[in-house]
Design a protein around this motif. Structure first.
Motif: not given
Ligand code: AMP
Length: 372
Positions: A214-227, A311-320, A344-349
């Protein structure tokens, strides 16, 4: 002016479409090979519309291009081997062989010293009781090949359920996996050039529903230096092990471990990946630009991020168009909408995580359309 190189792409879906668009400013023309007459990439590449076992059409395709790549890992190996006798295929066949089969994939990850879910090869002679004993219950039954977006898999609670589920798959080869108690899901998207130069994006955090991203976020909010350091190790070890050229995605679970958290490998995708689509707007080099550069032997430089991206996926239908918040980028794949289909998909930056989350929430009404 010298003749420009031509890239052939097996598969003409949205990944090929975005690859072909990235190739244009690099001076590279793309041909796509897809049996679907309305394959999305036909809009920005020369379309070879034929079956994957049509050898005459495959020869014409190979003759028209300099290098061949692919946008999905489930291409018949016979087709790839046939083409490889005519033109170089990147990433190579060995990477494809590893990634087409969940059993080979997990065995390969373990052989390099990385953690995976517990798993067993569910051969017909192995009883459901013994299989569940090996991986723990409940467990996930998956087909070894051809599964994607959560297809070809089901959770089983006990041996009776597993017996019933196995029977529904007939002679298909199966794998049984223990359930990983993950905190988060992340992906590692890296790229390797023919000279071994490797770069990657920071970890990307993914949210799935009903097995679909459904969504992906970069950089990952859960990231750590070790990961991030473990992600470096995973990317470089895997890429070097198969002499990989192109973009590779490794999907991982983040699990609790003594002193922090660690990564458990779920699967590899030998290609650009849905969780990296934000990179078109969110980084100096998109994953599509990187893939084209790597397979065509062009230089690759490390990515710089333009803040926080989602990234937010557009699944099943498209918005106007008018319903999409100002500043949010939309990508339409020119596919006929149907429930569960990525159209389709949306990107937010944004410059900070709070604004990013706020905008994802504002878009969720648009992106949560018609999940079966
Ligand atoms: P896959 O097709 O293997 O990528 O699985 C689709 C989704 O199912 C993953 O993104 C996870 O959310 C979930 N999943 C798959 N395998 C496991 C597992 N062994 N343990 C927990 N969740 C899993």
């Amino acid at each position: 002016m010298t003749a420009r190189p031509v890239l052939g792409i097996l598969g003409g879906g949205q990944l090929a479409q975005m690859m072909a668009l990235a190739a244009i400013p690099l001076g590279i023309q793309c041909h796509v090979y897809d049996p679907d007459p309305v394959a999305p990439a036909r809009l920005c590449a020369i379309h070879h519309c034929a079956a994957y076992d049509d050898t005459a059409a495959l020869v014409r395709f190979a003759e028209a291009v300099d290098v061949i790549t692919y946008e999905f890992e489930n291409i018949p190996l016979s087709c790839v081997s046939f083409l490889n006798a005519h033109k170089p295929i990147m990433p190579g066949i060995s990477a494809l062989q590893v990634c087409q089969d969940r059993l080979t994939e997990k065995t390969f990850a373990r052989s390099l010293g990385f953690a995976t879910a517990p798993f067993v090869d569910l051969v017909p002679t192995l009883s459901s009781t013994d299989a569940l004993h090996a991986v723990g219950a409940p467990a996930i039954l998956k087909t070894r090949r051809m599964g994607y977006d959560g297809k070809g898999q089901q959770i089983v609670q006990n041996a009776e359920e597993l017996d019933r589920a196995r029977a529904t798959y007939g002679t298909l080869e199966l794998i049984l996996e223990g359930i990983v108690p993950f905190l988060h899901e992340v992906s590692i998207i890296s790229v390797r050039a023919p000279d071994g130069t490797t770069v990657r994006y920071p970890l990307i955090q993914n949210t799935h529903r009903h097995g679909i991203l459904r969504t992906s976020i970069a950089p990952a909010p859960c990231h750590t230096a070790a990961l991030e350091s473990l992600a470096d190790q995973i990317a470089s070890t895997v890429l070097d092990a198969v002499g990989y050229v192109g973009v590779l995605t490794v999907e991982c679970f983040v699990v609790a471990a003594p002193g922090g958290s660690t990564l458990v490998i779920n699967e590899f995708a030998p290609r650009v990946h849905n969780s990296g689509h934000w990179s078109i707007e969110g980084a100096t080099h998109s994953q599509f630009d990187y893939h084209v550069r790597a397979v065509m032997g062009l230089r690759i430089d490390p990515p710089e991020l333009r803040g926080w991206s989602a990234l937010c996926n557009l699944i099943g239908d498209e918005p106007a168009d008018n319903d999409i918040p100002v500043g949010v980028a939309v990508h339409r794949y020119h596919k006929t909408p149907r429930p569960g289909r990525k159209v389709g998909h949306l990107t937010i930056t944004t410059t900070d995580h709070a604004t990013l989350q706020h905008t994802i929430d504002a878009c969720s009404e648009l992106t949560g359309i018609r999940i079966p």
